[in-house]
Write an enzyme that holds these catalytic residues in place. Structure first.
Site, PDB file in Angstrom:
ATOM      1  N   GLY A  65     -10.904  11.212   1.015  1.00  0.00           N
ATOM      2  CA  GLY A  65     -10.593  11.926   2.244  1.00  0.00           C
ATOM      3  C   GLY A  65     -10.994  13.381   2.064  1.00  0.00           C
ATOM      4  N   LYS A  68       2.955 -14.731 -41.838  1.00  0.00           N
ATOM      5  CA  LYS A  68       3.725 -14.834 -40.591  1.00  0.00           C
ATOM      6  C   LYS A  68       5.219 -14.847 -40.879  1.00  0.00           C
ATOM      7  CE  LYS A  68       5.773 -17.915 -38.572  1.00  0.00           C
ATOM      8  NZ  LYS A  68       6.262 -19.229 -38.173  1.00  0.00           N
ATOM      9  N   ARG A 127     -11.251  -3.434  -3.966  1.00  0.00           N
ATOM     10  CA  ARG A 127     -12.517  -3.109  -4.619  1.00  0.00           C
ATOM     11  C   ARG A 127     -12.525  -3.448  -6.121  1.00  0.00           C
ATOM     12  NH1 ARG A 127     -12.385   2.831  -2.125  1.00  0.00           N
ATOM     13  NH2 ARG A 127     -10.229   2.191  -1.801  1.00  0.00           N
ATOM     14  N   TYR A 162      -1.937 -18.907 -46.903  1.00  0.00           N
ATOM     15  CA  TYR A 162      -1.082 -18.863 -45.713  1.00  0.00           C
ATOM     16  C   TYR A 162       0.362 -18.737 -46.174  1.00  0.00           C
ATOM     17  CZ  TYR A 162       1.736 -20.068 -41.735  1.00  0.00           C
ATOM     18  OH  TYR A 162       2.686 -20.030 -40.762  1.00  0.00           O
TER      19      TYR A 162
HETATM   20  C1  UD1 Z   1      -6.349   7.638  -0.248  1.00  0.00           C
HETATM   21  C2  UD1 Z   1      -6.328   8.733   0.819  1.00  0.00           C
HETATM   22  C3  UD1 Z   1      -7.563   9.610   0.638  1.00  0.00           C
HETATM   23  C4  UD1 Z   1      -7.624  10.184  -0.745  1.00  0.00           C
HETATM   24  C5  UD1 Z   1      -7.513   9.076  -1.819  1.00  0.00           C
HETATM   25  C6  UD1 Z   1      -7.303   9.697  -3.175  1.00  0.00           C
HETATM   26  C7  UD1 Z   1      -5.212   7.827   2.795  1.00  0.00           C
HETATM   27  C8  UD1 Z   1      -5.407   7.289   4.155  1.00  0.00           C
HETATM   28  N1  UD1 Z   1      -6.313   8.139   2.127  1.00  0.00           N
HETATM   29  O1  UD1 Z   1      -7.490   6.835   0.007  1.00  0.00           O
HETATM   30  O2  UD1 Z   1      -7.554  10.665   1.595  1.00  0.00           O
HETATM   31  O3  UD1 Z   1      -8.815  10.921  -0.948  1.00  0.00           O
HETATM   32  O4  UD1 Z   1      -6.383   8.226  -1.563  1.00  0.00           O
HETATM   33  O5  UD1 Z   1      -7.311   8.768  -4.208  1.00  0.00           O
HETATM   34  O6  UD1 Z   1      -4.093   7.978   2.363  1.00  0.00           O
HETATM   35  N2  UD1 Z   1      -1.092   1.859  -0.925  1.00  0.00           N
HETATM   36  C9  UD1 Z   1       0.104   1.230  -0.629  1.00  0.00           C
HETATM   37  N3  UD1 Z   1       0.215   0.571   0.543  1.00  0.00           N
HETATM   38  C10 UD1 Z   1      -0.787   0.513   1.455  1.00  0.00           C
HETATM   39  C11 UD1 Z   1      -1.997   1.155   1.152  1.00  0.00           C
HETATM   40  C12 UD1 Z   1      -2.123   1.817  -0.048  1.00  0.00           C
HETATM   41  O7  UD1 Z   1       1.039   1.269  -1.423  1.00  0.00           O
HETATM   42  O8  UD1 Z   1      -0.582  -0.095   2.515  1.00  0.00           O
HETATM   43  C13 UD1 Z   1      -1.208   2.544  -2.219  1.00  0.00           C
HETATM   44  C14 UD1 Z   1      -2.280   1.952  -3.092  1.00  0.00           C
HETATM   45  O9  UD1 Z   1      -1.725   0.952  -3.919  1.00  0.00           O
HETATM   46  C15 UD1 Z   1      -2.762   3.141  -3.897  1.00  0.00           C
HETATM   47  C16 UD1 Z   1      -2.526   4.329  -2.967  1.00  0.00           C
HETATM   48  O10 UD1 Z   1      -1.601   3.878  -1.981  1.00  0.00           O
HETATM   49  O11 UD1 Z   1      -1.995   3.321  -5.071  1.00  0.00           O
HETATM   50  C17 UD1 Z   1      -3.805   4.806  -2.280  1.00  0.00           C
HETATM   51  O12 UD1 Z   1      -4.338   3.727  -1.527  1.00  0.00           O
HETATM   52  P1  UD1 Z   1      -5.883   3.425  -1.435  1.00  0.00           P
HETATM   53  O13 UD1 Z   1      -6.085   2.262  -0.565  1.00  0.00           O
HETATM   54  O14 UD1 Z   1      -6.479   3.397  -2.788  1.00  0.00           O
HETATM   55  O15 UD1 Z   1      -6.386   4.727  -0.654  1.00  0.00           O
HETATM   56  P2  UD1 Z   1      -7.806   5.407  -0.710  1.00  0.00           P
HETATM   57  O16 UD1 Z   1      -8.740   4.681   0.160  1.00  0.00           O
HETATM   58  O17 UD1 Z   1      -8.217   5.646  -2.106  1.00  0.00           O
HETATM   59 CA    CA Z   2      -7.430   5.046  -4.090  1.00  0.00          CA
END
Ligand code: UD1
Ligand code: CA
Length: 459
Positions: free
Chosen positions: A140, A352, A15, A367
């Site tokens: 969530g 510099k 996003r 300069y």
């Molecule tokens: C997640 C939560 C949601 C919560 C929100 C809070 C889940 C399924 N959902 O959603 O309930 O309200 O965070 O901000 O957990 N990431 C990885 N590997 C992956 C996917 C994500 O490292 O495969 C990391 C992302 O880089 C990020 C974090 O996990 O730092 C959260 O991932 P993101 O995709 O932003 O989750 P949300 O949709 O925001």
């Molecule tokens: Ca997030």
């Protein structure tokens, strides 16, 4: 009880619509992951693991040497899958695991401590940090039973209309008993709208296995704000900035207009310094007391003393400005420069990799590069050190109390001995012994009355 921290930072951040990994986008002049790592560092955990994936090499490089363990998540199959990648690195670890999101940078140490205390007090297997924003869209939702105990977390995309009305949200921060967590993760399946392994499913698994699942709510939703878009990045920037500036003002710094002053949290400023609007101060900058900065100055990685006056629209990078010096307006002090006590660097002067001695002045349009200038030197307007011959850079040495007349070129390498006087318009190509007068301009030709004749000819 031991504590390990797992920080999830593998996601691309679709996003954000960016080539850059989300956690490398900046607020307050620092990558957002910096803030999460800082909170985690201050917790003094026994081990900190960062799950990286998207642009992992860059992320690792930016945060190398900080005592972190990086584990790779090759494919981003969801937050649950991300945590699974840390299992090997935590082999043999017994204790609490604090899971943080790399994209939730405003979280405070106090809240994390509150979460962990609550987890111990409740003797919980799993505690979720929750919050209650005005608008819970996108997060969530925390679904509780009639007794007020958490049952499960449902994502926006999977939630029913009734569930979407719930305002209590999952912040993506949890405290989980290690022995439960990796076992529970083996039970999660990507059966949801996003076909991902959701970490949030471990709540359902805990409840099913009669393990105690608890929630701990932050009073301030802003702390738990996740950054998923450029809009949220800007919102977080404002909150972070308000915090940093608030802290500085509390410690006696005057910020004329906090709405348009940008200072990184890594910057130190002493009391009675005044920062005028439009200034941006970042990096490992330290500023003394009673100093005036701005408006419109850009300062990074600089050491600035007491009672310095940095006038409008000056730029200072990786340099040192000593007590009582004057800089600007519109001066440019480039890396590795030292402006000694009481020296003046005036308008349209670029310095510099040079040292300007105590009380020396270069006030207009000059300069000065690769130069060492002694004490009490006057550099006239338009003076240029010709430091570059097209291949190499060369040094210019100007000893104490030299007077350099305006529009002088100093062709380096060259040394001007103590107390010498360089006439205006001179091109200095040879070393000058102490106390010399140097001139290199053609004698003036004056023809009286000839102007009129000349002008007549021009019609
Ligand atoms: C997640 C939560 C949601 C919560 C929100 C809070 C889940 C399924 N959902 O959603 O309930 O309200 O965070 O901000 O957990 N990431 C990885 N590997 C992956 C996917 C994500 O490292 O495969 C990391 C992302 O880089 C990020 C974090 O996990 O730092 C959260 O991932 P993101 O995709 O932003 O989750 P949300 O949709 O925001
Ligand atoms: Ca997030």
């Amino acid at each position: 009880m031991k504590t390990a921290v797992i920080i999830l930072a593998a996601g691309k951040g679709t996003r954000m619509k960016s080539e850059k990994a989300k956690v490398l986008h900046e607020i307050g002049g620092k990558p957002i992951l910096y803030y999460v790592l800082d909170a985690s560092r201050r917790l003094e955990a026994d081990k900190t693991i960062v799950v990286v994936g998207h642009q992992s090499d860059t992320v690792k490089e930016v945060f190398s040497g900080k005592g972190l363990v990086f584990v790779e998540q090759k494919e981003q199959l969801g937050t649950g899958h991300a945590v699974m990648q840390a299992e090997k690195a935590l082999k043999g670890f017994k204790g609490n695991i604090l899971i943080l999101s790399g994209d939730v940078p405003l979280i405070t140490l106090e809240t994390l401590k509150g979460l962990m205390d609550h987890h111990s007090k409740e003797k919980a297997t799993l505690t979720v940090l929750t919050a209650e924003p005005e608008n819970p869209y996108g997060y969530g939702r925390i679904i509780k039973d009639a007794g007020g105990n958490i049952k499960k977390i449902v994502e926006e995309k999977d939630a029913s209309a009734v569930e979407r009305k719930v305002r209590e949200i999952n912040t993506g921060i949890y405290c989980v008993a290690s022995e439960f967590m990796f076992k529970a993760l083996k039970g999660i399946k990507p059966k949801n709208a996003q076909k991902e392994y959701y970490l949030t499913d471990i709540v359902r698994i805990a409840v099913k296995n009669k393990k105690k699942a608890a929630t701990y709510k932050t009073a301030d939703f802003k702390e738990a704000m996740g950054i998923n878009s450029r809009l949220e990045l800007a919102e977080a920037e404002l909150i972070q900035r308000t915090r940093t500036l608030g802290e500085l003002m509390k410690n006696g710094v005057t910020i004329i207009d906090p709405a348009c002053t940008y200072i990184s949290p890594s910057v130190r400023i002493s009391a009675d310094t005044i920062v005028f609007p439009g200034s941006m101060i970042s990096g490992q900058t330290a500023i003394g007391k009673g100093t005036i900065i701005g408006p419109g100055c850009v300062i990074s990685d600089a050491k600035i003393g007491d009672d310095v006056n940095i006038k409008a629209y000056s730029v200072i990078d990786k340099s040192e400005i000593e007590d009582g010096a004057f800089i600007g307006p519109m001066a440019h002090v480039r890396p590795e420069s030292v402006i000694k006590k009481g020296a003046h660097i005036g308008n349209f002067v670029e310095v510099k990799k040079s040292k300007i001695g105590i009380g020396s002045k270069a006030n207009h349009l000059s300069y000065i590069g690769d130069a060492t200038i002694g004490k009490g030197v006057n550099i006239g307007a338009g003076t240029i050190t010709c430091n570059y011959d097209g291949v190499k850079k060369h040094q210019t040495m100007i000893e104490d109390n030299v007077f350099v007349g305006s529009d002088t070129q100093l062709v380096a390498p060259v040394r001007i001995g103590k107390g010498s006087l360089i006439g205006a318009g001179t091109t200095v190509t040879e070393d000058v012994p102490e106390g010399s007068l140097v001139l290199s301009r053609v004698r003036q030709l004056t023809k009286e009355g000839l102007a009129k004749k000349y002008l007549r000819r021009k019609g």
